[in-house]
Structures are given as C-alpha cells and as structure tokens.
Design a protein around this motif. Sequence first.
Motif, PDB file in Angstrom:
ATOM      1  N   GLN A  45       0.761  -1.136  -0.130  1.00 31.08           N
ATOM      2  CA  GLN A  45      -0.007   0.017   0.088  1.00 31.08           C
ATOM      3  C   GLN A  45       0.620   1.360   0.026  1.00 31.08           C
ATOM      4  O   GLN A  45       0.468   2.271  -0.430  1.00 31.08           O
ATOM      5  N   ALA A  57      -9.375   0.770  -5.678  1.00 33.09           N
ATOM      6  CA  ALA A  57      -8.671  -0.487  -5.268  1.00 33.09           C
ATOM      7  C   ALA A  57      -7.557  -0.028  -4.299  1.00 33.09           C
ATOM      8  O   ALA A  57      -7.678  -1.237  -3.407  1.00 33.09           O
ATOM      9  N   ARG A  60      -9.936  -0.394  -1.153  1.00 29.15           N
ATOM     10  CA  ARG A  60     -10.279  -1.930  -0.827  1.00 29.15           C
ATOM     11  C   ARG A  60      -9.210  -2.447  -0.050  1.00 29.15           C
ATOM     12  O   ARG A  60      -9.662  -3.503   0.790  1.00 29.15           O
ATOM     13  N   ILE A  61      -8.211  -2.506  -0.734  1.00 32.81           N
ATOM     14  CA  ILE A  61      -6.885  -3.356  -0.122  1.00 32.81           C
ATOM     15  C   ILE A  61      -6.614  -3.067   1.066  1.00 32.81           C
ATOM     16  O   ILE A  61      -6.281  -3.763   2.113  1.00 32.81           O
ATOM     17  N   ASP A  63      -8.540  -1.579   3.096  1.00 33.81           N
ATOM     18  CA  ASP A  63      -9.594  -2.194   4.394  1.00 33.81           C
ATOM     19  C   ASP A  63      -9.255  -3.630   4.711  1.00 33.81           C
ATOM     20  O   ASP A  63      -9.433  -4.124   5.713  1.00 33.81           O
ATOM     21  N   ALA A  64      -8.653  -4.330   3.607  1.00 28.37           N
ATOM     22  CA  ALA A  64      -8.404  -5.908   3.759  1.00 28.37           C
ATOM     23  C   ALA A  64      -7.311  -5.869   4.568  1.00 28.37           C
ATOM     24  O   ALA A  64      -7.244  -6.801   5.607  1.00 28.37           O
ATOM     25  N   SER A 109      -8.252   4.261   6.900  1.00 23.82           N
ATOM     26  CA  SER A 109      -9.203   3.307   6.320  1.00 23.82           C
ATOM     27  C   SER A 109     -10.506   3.947   6.372  1.00 23.82           C
ATOM     28  O   SER A 109     -11.095   4.512   5.454  1.00 23.82           O
ATOM     29  N   LEU A 187      -9.231  -7.310  -5.208  1.00 28.86           N
ATOM     30  CA  LEU A 187      -8.964  -7.391  -3.411  1.00 28.86           C
ATOM     31  C   LEU A 187      -8.954  -8.944  -3.409  1.00 28.86           C
ATOM     32  O   LEU A 187      -8.342  -9.269  -2.597  1.00 28.86           O
ATOM     33  N   SER A 188      -9.622  -9.937  -4.147  1.00 30.59           N
ATOM     34  CA  SER A 188      -9.322 -11.073  -4.134  1.00 30.59           C
ATOM     35  C   SER A 188      -7.998 -11.660  -4.262  1.00 30.59           C
ATOM     36  O   SER A 188      -7.641 -12.748  -3.575  1.00 30.59           O
ATOM     37  N   TYR A 190      -5.281 -10.117  -3.056  1.00 31.63           N
ATOM     38  CA  TYR A 190      -4.661 -10.052  -1.880  1.00 31.63           C
ATOM     39  C   TYR A 190      -5.342 -10.947  -0.599  1.00 31.63           C
ATOM     40  O   TYR A 190      -4.403 -11.558   0.163  1.00 31.63           O
ATOM     41  N   VAL A 191      -6.457 -10.970  -0.554  1.00 30.32           N
ATOM     42  CA  VAL A 191      -6.992 -12.049   0.464  1.00 30.32           C
ATOM     43  C   VAL A 191      -6.638 -13.589   0.025  1.00 30.32           C
ATOM     44  O   VAL A 191      -6.215 -14.223   0.915  1.00 30.32           O
TER      45      VAL A 191
END
Length: 209
Positions: A45, A57, A60-61, A63-64, A109, A187-188, A190-191
């Motif tokens: 980040q 994007a 979102r990342i 937040d993750a 965030s 996002l997927s 990174y998760v």
Amino acid sequence: MRALAAFFILIFAVSFLGQPRLGAGWIWDLGQGIGFAAFAGLLFQMIPARRQGTGRAHARIGDAVVMFMFAHGFWLLLSDDVLRVYLQPGAPLHMWLGLAALLLLTALSVLAHLPERMRLHRHYAQFRLWHRWLGALATIAAALHIVLSGFYLPGWPSVLALVALSLLCCLGRGAWGWLGAPFQVPLSAYVVGGACFAAVFAMIRNFGT
C-alpha cells in the motif's frame, strides 16, 4: 499483480532468513503468518500509484489489510489466554507499537471513505500528503512491532532486511517503477494470497515436527 507478489515473496524470505524451522505450533504460527501477510499488504500500500482510477482499489486493499491485522490480533488472543496480559498497562513496547499501527491504519481506512475528509484538507494534494505520512508512521510502528517481539527474526541480517525494506517503501518512492506502477490489483488477489501466505508460513515451520 507483480508488485503484490513481490512483497509477499520478500516478506516470506525475510521471515525465513534466520531459523526457517523455528515455530511454536500450528495455531500460533498461523496467527503470526496472518500478521506477516498484513505487513506485506501494508508495504504494498505504501507504493505510490500515479494514475487516476487506482484510488478505489487502494482503499479496498487497505480495508483488507486492516482486517488481516485484526485477525492476527484476535487469533492470537483467542488461542492463548496469557497474551491478554499484554493488553494491560505495563505491556511490552512492541505490543503498544502494534496497537498504534492498528489504530493508525484503522483511522486512515475510515477517514479515506468519508467525504468529510475534504473539510479537513481542502486540497487533494494535502490529503494525500497527510495520508502517506500517517501510513509511513503505521508502517514503521508495525515493523518495530515485528522486530522487537523477537519472533522469527533471530539474527541481525533478517532484522536489517526488514527495516531496510520498510524504509525503502516509506521513503524510496521512485525505486519501485520497475514493478510497473500503478497497481490495479483485485481485492481477491490480496485476500487469497494472504491466506495462502499464512498457511504456507505455518506449514513450513510445523511440517514433520
């Protein structure tokens, strides 16, 4: 995608520089792997994206990353009652640093999603400046949390590598062009990547022991 993969690989390598088979059981090591995955995302980040259209994007990342940090903390607290002592006054410095990093990132965030942020920063450039410097403070606090905890970084080479990588992410904005910024990462990615990172982290340290 190359940038995110690079940070997962770099943090993975640094965490295994000293004693790669050093572990404390599946539950503990999985919780720590979640924490290292959060740190890899935090470093990712910090790399600037210079084009428009990457802000959503990035948010979102971000937040993750915060969710991974919360998962790291709650996983360990729920798995070991002794760790709850670390939430009391007199807790070790590295715990306060970890908490500071979590609070800073949570605030960043939340504020990044609020339209009211422009009342504090009338110019977008000013918002970005404050956002980046507070992110840098959170990164340094998280790095010190890892180093001072004494887990998984038993020697100076791994400590210096982690500190150098953190400083380079915070201060060396122009050093990452080879990764192809800006970074449009789902996002997927990174998760799923973070979950796989944590699982492999624990597996290597516990397989066959």
